[in-house]
Design a protein around this motif. Structure first.
Motif, PDB file in Angstrom:
ATOM      1  N   LEU A 576       0.844  -1.197   0.000  1.00 44.83           N
ATOM      2  CA  LEU A 576       0.000   0.000   0.000  1.00 44.83           C
ATOM      3  C   LEU A 576       0.879   1.247   0.000  1.00 44.83           C
ATOM      4  O   LEU A 576       1.700   1.440   0.899  1.00 44.83           O
ATOM      5  N   VAL A 577       0.726   2.102  -1.025  1.00 43.92           N
ATOM      6  CA  VAL A 577       1.515   3.329  -1.123  1.00 43.92           C
ATOM      7  C   VAL A 577       0.970   4.353  -0.131  1.00 43.92           C
ATOM      8  O   VAL A 577      -0.213   4.686  -0.146  1.00 43.92           O
ATOM      9  N   LEU A 578       1.862   4.851   0.725  1.00 44.18           N
ATOM     10  CA  LEU A 578       1.470   5.838   1.728  1.00 44.18           C
ATOM     11  C   LEU A 578       1.807   7.256   1.277  1.00 44.18           C
ATOM     12  O   LEU A 578       0.989   8.163   1.395  1.00 44.18           O
ATOM     13  N   GLN A 579       3.026   7.451   0.770  1.00 47.12           N
ATOM     14  CA  GLN A 579       3.452   8.779   0.317  1.00 47.12           C
ATOM     15  C   GLN A 579       4.398   8.624  -0.868  1.00 47.12           C
ATOM     16  O   GLN A 579       5.062   7.594  -1.023  1.00 47.12           O
ATOM     17  N   SER A 580       4.477   9.682  -1.685  1.00 47.22           N
ATOM     18  CA  SER A 580       5.470   9.749  -2.756  1.00 47.22           C
ATOM     19  C   SER A 580       5.900  11.201  -2.918  1.00 47.22           C
ATOM     20  O   SER A 580       5.156  12.126  -2.559  1.00 47.22           O
ATOM     21  N   ALA A 581       7.111  11.398  -3.436  1.00 43.16           N
ATOM     22  CA  ALA A 581       7.638  12.753  -3.613  1.00 43.16           C
ATOM     23  C   ALA A 581       8.635  12.751  -4.766  1.00 43.16           C
ATOM     24  O   ALA A 581       9.242  11.718  -5.092  1.00 43.16           O
ATOM     25  N   ILE A 582       8.816  13.921  -5.401  1.00 37.28           N
ATOM     26  CA  ILE A 582       9.798  14.103  -6.474  1.00 37.28           C
ATOM     27  C   ILE A 582      10.956  14.932  -5.925  1.00 37.28           C
ATOM     28  O   ILE A 582      10.750  16.049  -5.431  1.00 37.28           O
ATOM     29  N   LEU A 583      12.170  14.390  -5.996  1.00 33.26           N
ATOM     30  CA  LEU A 583      13.372  15.107  -5.580  1.00 33.26           C
ATOM     31  C   LEU A 583      14.192  15.461  -6.822  1.00 33.26           C
ATOM     32  O   LEU A 583      14.177  14.731  -7.823  1.00 33.26           O
ATOM     33  N   ASP A 584      14.920  16.588  -6.767  1.00 36.42           N
ATOM     34  CA  ASP A 584      15.776  17.026  -7.879  1.00 36.42           C
ATOM     35  C   ASP A 584      17.174  16.458  -7.701  1.00 36.42           C
ATOM     36  O   ASP A 584      17.753  16.515  -6.610  1.00 36.42           O
ATOM     37  N   VAL A 585      17.737  15.937  -8.805  1.00 32.40           N
ATOM     38  CA  VAL A 585      19.088  15.375  -8.796  1.00 32.40           C
ATOM     39  C   VAL A 585      19.912  16.084  -9.872  1.00 32.40           C
ATOM     40  O   VAL A 585      19.438  16.306 -10.996  1.00 32.40           O
ATOM     41  N   ARG A 586      21.155  16.446  -9.529  1.00 37.60           N
ATOM     42  CA  ARG A 586      22.080  17.084 -10.478  1.00 37.60           C
ATOM     43  C   ARG A 586      23.318  16.213 -10.584  1.00 37.60           C
ATOM     44  O   ARG A 586      23.967  15.909  -9.584  1.00 37.60           O
ATOM     45  N   SER A 587      23.659  15.815 -11.829  1.00 41.94           N
ATOM     46  CA  SER A 587      24.820  14.957 -12.059  1.00 41.94           C
ATOM     47  C   SER A 587      25.912  15.756 -12.760  1.00 41.94           C
ATOM     48  O   SER A 587      25.678  16.341 -13.825  1.00 41.94           O
ATOM     49  N   ASP A 588      27.128  15.795 -12.168  1.00 44.96           N
ATOM     50  CA  ASP A 588      28.279  16.492 -12.748  1.00 44.96           C
ATOM     51  C   ASP A 588      29.308  15.522 -13.293  1.00 44.96           C
ATOM     52  O   ASP A 588      30.415  15.912 -13.652  1.00 44.96           O
ATOM     53  N   SER A 589      29.050  14.264 -13.392  1.00 44.63           N
ATOM     54  CA  SER A 589      30.065  13.285 -13.783  1.00 44.63           C
ATOM     55  C   SER A 589      29.440  12.193 -14.624  1.00 44.63           C
ATOM     56  O   SER A 589      28.338  11.729 -14.362  1.00 44.63           O
ATOM     57  N   PHE A 590      30.241  11.831 -15.716  1.00 46.73           N
ATOM     58  CA  PHE A 590      29.866  10.684 -16.523  1.00 46.73           C
ATOM     59  C   PHE A 590      30.440   9.426 -15.914  1.00 46.73           C
ATOM     60  O   PHE A 590      31.449   9.454 -15.212  1.00 46.73           O
ATOM     61  N   SER A 591      29.968   8.379 -16.363  1.00 47.55           N
ATOM     62  CA  SER A 591      30.573   7.104 -15.992  1.00 47.55           C
ATOM     63  C   SER A 591      31.687   6.781 -16.973  1.00 47.55           C
ATOM     64  O   SER A 591      31.730   7.300 -18.091  1.00 47.55           O
ATOM     65  N   LEU A 592      32.659   5.949 -16.616  1.00 41.36           N
ATOM     66  CA  LEU A 592      33.785   5.558 -17.462  1.00 41.36           C
ATOM     67  C   LEU A 592      33.305   4.907 -18.751  1.00 41.36           C
ATOM     68  O   LEU A 592      33.814   5.178 -19.836  1.00 41.36           O
ATOM     69  N   VAL A 593      32.335   4.076 -18.652  1.00 39.97           N
ATOM     70  CA  VAL A 593      31.808   3.407 -19.844  1.00 39.97           C
ATOM     71  C   VAL A 593      31.269   4.431 -20.829  1.00 39.97           C
ATOM     72  O   VAL A 593      31.486   4.357 -22.041  1.00 39.97           O
ATOM     73  N   GLY A 594      30.580   5.433 -20.302  1.00 40.71           N
ATOM     74  CA  GLY A 594      30.037   6.467 -21.183  1.00 40.71           C
ATOM     75  C   GLY A 594      31.134   7.238 -21.884  1.00 40.71           C
ATOM     76  O   GLY A 594      31.032   7.571 -23.067  1.00 40.71           O
ATOM     77  N   ILE A 595      32.207   7.551 -21.130  1.00 40.70           N
ATOM     78  CA  ILE A 595      33.327   8.292 -21.732  1.00 40.70           C
ATOM     79  C   ILE A 595      33.980   7.468 -22.833  1.00 40.70           C
ATOM     80  O   ILE A 595      34.272   7.959 -23.922  1.00 40.70           O
ATOM     81  N   VAL A 596      34.254   6.187 -22.563  1.00 38.34           N
ATOM     82  CA  VAL A 596      34.901   5.320 -23.556  1.00 38.34           C
ATOM     83  C   VAL A 596      34.045   5.207 -24.807  1.00 38.34           C
ATOM     84  O   VAL A 596      34.528   5.326 -25.941  1.00 38.34           O
ATOM     85  N   LEU A 597      32.774   4.983 -24.621  1.00 34.28           N
ATOM     86  CA  LEU A 597      31.883   4.842 -25.772  1.00 34.28           C
ATOM     87  C   LEU A 597      31.815   6.132 -26.579  1.00 34.28           C
ATOM     88  O   LEU A 597      31.854   6.122 -27.821  1.00 34.28           O
ATOM     89  N   SER A 598      31.725   7.249 -25.879  1.00 31.84           N
ATOM     90  CA  SER A 598      31.641   8.537 -26.581  1.00 31.84           C
ATOM     91  C   SER A 598      32.941   8.836 -27.328  1.00 31.84           C
ATOM     92  O   SER A 598      32.934   9.303 -28.479  1.00 31.84           O
ATOM     93  N   SER A 599      34.087   8.573 -26.663  1.00 31.88           N
ATOM     94  CA  SER A 599      35.389   8.826 -27.302  1.00 31.88           C
ATOM     95  C   SER A 599      35.581   7.936 -28.519  1.00 31.88           C
ATOM     96  O   SER A 599      36.074   8.366 -29.572  1.00 31.88           O
ATOM     97  N   GLY A 600      35.222   6.678 -28.392  1.00 31.04           N
ATOM     98  CA  GLY A 600      35.352   5.757 -29.526  1.00 31.04           C
ATOM     99  C   GLY A 600      34.514   6.200 -30.702  1.00 31.04           C
ATOM    100  O   GLY A 600      34.953   6.150 -31.863  1.00 31.04           O
ATOM    101  N   SER A 601      33.324   6.643 -30.424  1.00 25.50           N
ATOM    102  CA  SER A 601      32.444   7.105 -31.503  1.00 25.50           C
ATOM    103  C   SER A 601      33.038   8.323 -32.198  1.00 25.50           C
ATOM    104  O   SER A 601      33.001   8.453 -33.429  1.00 25.50           O
ATOM    105  N   LEU A 602      33.618   9.238 -31.417  1.00 28.37           N
ATOM    106  CA  LEU A 602      34.210  10.444 -31.996  1.00 28.37           C
ATOM    107  C   LEU A 602      35.424  10.105 -32.856  1.00 28.37           C
ATOM    108  O   LEU A 602      35.609  10.662 -33.947  1.00 28.37           O
ATOM    109  N   LEU A 603      36.266   9.168 -32.386  1.00 29.34           N
ATOM    110  CA  LEU A 603      37.454   8.771 -33.136  1.00 29.34           C
ATOM    111  C   LEU A 603      37.073   8.156 -34.475  1.00 29.34           C
ATOM    112  O   LEU A 603      37.678   8.461 -35.520  1.00 29.34           O
ATOM    113  N   ILE A 604      36.091   7.301 -34.483  1.00 30.63           N
ATOM    114  CA  ILE A 604      35.626   6.681 -35.735  1.00 30.63           C
ATOM    115  C   ILE A 604      35.124   7.744 -36.699  1.00 30.63           C
ATOM    116  O   ILE A 604      35.392   7.706 -37.910  1.00 30.63           O
ATOM    117  N   LEU A 605      34.438   8.735 -36.179  1.00 27.33           N
ATOM    118  CA  LEU A 605      33.909   9.798 -37.025  1.00 27.33           C
ATOM    119  C   LEU A 605      35.045  10.602 -37.661  1.00 27.33           C
ATOM    120  O   LEU A 605      35.007  10.941 -38.853  1.00 27.33           O
TER     121      LEU A 605
END
Length: 654
Positions: A576-605
């Protein structure tokens, strides 16, 4: 006048004399349970509506023996008593006075003529045992004019041996509205009559009314000790009177199973070989009610006198089997129930004993196992006093023997012929419209594991909302109280909302804090979700909120930079759901996997763009130059080739 007054009298008072005040009334204060021939007994009574006792006399009369129970019932309803067999000696009322408006009259009956002048009951030498109407009459001494008369049925015993008394099953039902004082008084009466075999039905609500004082706890312990005796039995009941068939199909809180679980457990009767407990049915049941009980294992039942079979004689001295297909029933005797409802308590108890005696004397000393069940309802202190009088007289009657309900159901033969028990065709259940919602709310509360002190009153409201002692409107109110109470017992906390949660690394801990206003611990489930985050150790945690605040931490991995919402949900372990709320989240960092994938894509281009111009230039160099064309002169090889591809035969020329 005196002779005429002896004819046609009944259990009701005679018309008063003209000289007496209006509405003279004789009330029995004390009556013996029976009379023994050649043994003195006493009847104590009071008078009202009489102008003093000067010139008045009192004496007793014995009317002819009552031959059958049907005659007994007829006389009880005002039928004539006939001519008296015996008339006692008149005694001046003044000599009988006890002071305070009460009088005691000796009742002496002899079997033979004697010098003491004791009146003789005719034809008693060969045995005259049976039930006789005994009347007390007040007359004017000057003219024998009747002032008032009242009669009571009494057993007269001549001393003949009684080898096979009638079995009686007294069932004491404690009202769910009974006070704590009434309960304690009842326990005292049970202990005072410890040697009697008794069955008691106590609804859970009656015990729930106890405030928990030391006397209450002592009384509960006394009941437990009392029920441990083999000749005592606590019947199974529901929390309060219900219609079992109306709860069929319900599960969890408010189900028939929980109604029964919330009542006292059955007593220990194993020494009598009891294989199943006995359920006490408060209301006239339907077949669906009995089938619902049988489905839970309660096929032995005690039914109220309203279920007494139509068309049967006045007395049913055995259980009824095959009721609604599966049940065996003890049905309370309606005649005894009517006797016990007489307002004059002393008269009521004596009439009931005499009525049971009439059943015995219909077949005196019969070796056939016969049992008469009776239900005595206790709702207040007056009822307890009446019960005490009845049990004391029952214990003294030699022609009666008490047995428990289980004994009656297992030791008394059930008739082969099916008897048409009077069952209701259907019931108006009138269950609250909000019952299912209340069930869900209470189930949710139970899953949070609150203290019993929090859970119990809400459970009481839900169970009470199904009780037949309340109106439909009252049931609806109780059901809504259960909903409000259950939700309020859980949903009394706050999800802390502060500044945005900032994640500065690829893997970070997200804290979710709750502030509680509850003064007791409960168990809750906290869940978070976001399509921008992944949770390696799960997105839900079960926590126990035992203090004013608690924080649950979740290990999260970011999938992107920037700001995004985080949904926080708090629910019970049941979902039974009693309460719910929306919290704000701010992310200043990528994950390593994201960086590798993004860099690889850029190099191929980049490589693709570098190589792409060279390919275009190569295509331009291989194409023909633009300008004047040269004439092509075939070579010898070309000519040979053409000759070889000619269709002419070799050696031929043009």
């Amino acid at each position: 006048m005196a002779l005429l007054a002896l004819v046609g009298t009944s259990f009701t008072p005679l018309a008063p004399a003209a000289s007496a005040q209006e509405n003279p009334k004789l009330t029995f204060l004390s009556l013996p349970p029976f009379l023994n021939i050649n043994t003195s007994a006493q009847v104590t009574f009071s008078l009202s509506g009489v102008a003093g006792y000067g010139g008045l006399e009192a004496f007793f009369l014995v009317y002819p023996i009552i031959p059958s129970r049907s005659t007994f019932q007829n006389i009880s309803q005002g039928g004539g008593l006939g001519y008296p067999l015996l008339i006692g000696q008149p005694v001046p009322l003044q000599q009988l006075s006890n002071g305070g408006g009460s009088y005691t009259l000796p009742v002496d009956i002899a079997s033979n003529s004697n010098s003491q002048g004791v009146p003789v009951l005719p034809n008693c030498q060969g045995g005259c045992d049976g039930i006789y109407p005994i009347a007390i009459r007040i007359v004017e001494s000057s003219n024998s004019q009747v002032v008032v008369q009242r009669s009571v049925p009494l057993a007269i015993l001549s001393g003949a041996s009684i080898n096979y008394p009638l079995d009686v099953t007294p069932i004491i039902s404690l009202s769910p509205r009974a006070s704590a004082g009434t309960f304690r008084d009842l326990v005292s009466v049970l202990n005072s009559n410890y040697n009697l075999s008794l069955s008691v039905a106590m609804d859970g609500k009656a015990l729930g009314n106890l405030p928990g004082t030391t006397p209450d706890k002592q009384a509960l312990l006394a009941v437990s000790n009392w029920s441990a005796s083999p000749n005592h039995q606590l019947l199974v009941t529901s929390y309060l009177p219900i219609l079992p068939g109306c709860l069929r199909g319900l599960s969890g809180p408010g189900s028939l199973k929980q109604q029964i679980a919330s009542s006292p457990p059955p007593g220990k009767v194993a020494s009598q070989g009891i294989q199943s407990p006995v359920f006490f049915v408060d209301n006239q049941p339907t077949p669906a009610d009995l089938k619902a009980l049988a489905g839970l294992g309660y096929s032995d039942v005690v039914l109220p006198d309203t279920s007494y079979p139509n068309g049967l004689p006045l007395t049913l001295t055995s259980p009824v089997g095959e009721v609604a297909g599966k049940s065996t029933a003890l049905i309370a005797d309606p005649g005894i129930s009517a006797d016990l409802r007489i307002r004059d308590s002393s008269l009521a108890s004596t009439t009931a004993i005499s009525d049971l005696g009439q059943v015995y004397f219909d077949l005196p000393n019969s070796q056939a196992t016969r049992v008469v069940p009776l239900v005595f309802s206790v709702a207040n202190a007056t009822n307890v006093s009446e019960l005490s009088k009845f049990l004391k007289k029952l214990a003294l009657a030699p022609f009666l023997r008490t047995q428990t309900a289980s004994y009656a159901l297992t030791r008394t033969p059930v008739p082969n012929d099916r008897v048409g028990v009077e069952l209701s065709k259907s019931h108006q259940c009138n269950l609250p419209s909000s019952l299912h919602k209340a069930q869900g709310a209470l189930a949710a509360l139970e899953s949070t594991k609150p203290p019993l002190s929090v859970l119990a009153p809400i459970r009481v409201d839900l169970l009470s909302s199904e009780g037949t002692i309340y109106t439909k409107r009252e049931r609806e109110t109780l059901s809504k109280l259960a909903i409000t109470g259950a939700i309020g017992a859980m949903d009394n906390f706050t999800i802390v909302k502060g500044q945005a949660i900032t994640l500065t690394s690829k893997n970070a801990s997200i804290p979710i804090s709750l502030l509680s206003k509850l003064d007791y611990p409960i168990t809750l489930v906290v869940s978070i979700s976001s399509d921008k985050l992944s949770f390696s150790k799960g997105s839900s945690q079960q926590i126990t909120m035992a203090h004013s605040s608690i924080t649950a931490s979740f290990l999260a991995s970011t999938k992107s930079l920037g700001d995004f919402p985080l949904l926080v949900t708090v629910k019970t372990p049941s979902g039974l759901v009693l309460q719910s709320a929306i919290l704000d989240v701010r992310s200043d960092s990528f994950s390593l996997v994201g960086i590798v994938l993004s860099s690889g894509s850029l190099l191929i281009l980049i490589i693709w763009w570098i190589r792409s111009p060279k390919k275009r230039r190569g295509k331009v160099d291989q194409s023909e130059p633009v300008g004047e064309t040269e004439e092509m002169v075939p070579s010898e090889d070309q000519e040979t080739t053409h000759a070889a591809l000619s269709d002419r035969p070799l050696g031929e020329t043009e």
